[in-house]
Design a protein around this motif. Structure first.
Motif, PDB file in Angstrom:
ATOM      1  N   TYR A  44     -60.697  41.404  56.759  1.00 46.94           N
ATOM      2  CA  TYR A  44     -59.482  42.174  57.036  1.00 46.94           C
ATOM      3  C   TYR A  44     -59.761  43.532  57.678  1.00 46.94           C
ATOM      4  O   TYR A  44     -58.935  44.056  58.403  1.00 46.94           O
TER       5      TYR A  44
ATOM      6  N   THR B 104     -59.620  46.402  56.441  1.00 44.24           N
ATOM      7  CA  THR B 104     -58.613  47.401  56.045  1.00 44.24           C
ATOM      8  C   THR B 104     -59.080  48.208  54.835  1.00 44.24           C
ATOM      9  O   THR B 104     -58.271  48.830  54.163  1.00 44.24           O
TER      10      THR B 104
ATOM     11  N   SER C 165     -60.394  51.217  52.719  1.00 44.71           N
ATOM     12  CA  SER C 165     -60.190  52.655  52.890  1.00 44.71           C
ATOM     13  C   SER C 165     -60.680  53.383  51.649  1.00 44.71           C
ATOM     14  O   SER C 165     -60.047  53.335  50.593  1.00 44.71           O
TER      15      SER C 165
END
Length: 148
Positions: free
Chosen positions: A40, A42, A44
């Protein structure tokens, strides 16, 4: 990711760029989870570490050990990962023949250290691509964390 809602409905909590504090008496331990940096992309650290004190003890749950450098930069104490399946196909003695190159070889299975960061990469129970494991037994690992 379609598995996550079903597993959460069954009572399994996922930490996707989130954290949770575990308390025992006056002691606190922060479990921090980031999203998969491989598929993904993504993940963080900034979101996952929101509200975590800098001096807190931090354990990172990361799909892959490839996040080790960023984990060290963010003051993570211990990183637990998987993804690598320990290489799946190994020479006798566990020397990994092939891997995706996302992490240094010494991070692909078992306990490791990288600077001040400690970590463990589980070989897990499954396989990826080729449905085989040679000289790389599957594992389910139980970690006992103790105060230093």
């Amino acid at each position: 990711m379609a598995k996550v809602p079903a597993m959460e409905a069954a009572g399994i909590r996922f930490l996707l760029n989130e954290n949770v504090v575990l308390r025992r008496g006056d002691a606190e331990l922060y479990l921090i989870g980031i999203d998969d940096p491989n598929f993904y992309k993504t993940h963080s650290f900034e979101r996952a570490l929101r509200g975590v004190p800098v001096q807190a003890t931090k354990v990172l749950l990361s799909h892959s050990p490839q996040t080790h450098a960023l984990a060290a930069e963010h003051g993570i104490d211990f990183l637990m990962a998987g993804h690598t399946h320990g290489g799946q196909i190994c020479m006798p003695g566990g020397h990994i023949l092939m891997h995706d190159g996302s992490s240094p070889r010494h991070l692909l299975a078992g306990a490791w250290t990288e600077g001040t960061l400690q970590g463990y990469t589980s070989r897990g129970t499954g396989a990826s691509g080729l449905p085989a494991r040679i000289n790389c037994p599957s594992e389910v690992t139980l970690h006992t964390l103790r105060c230093g």
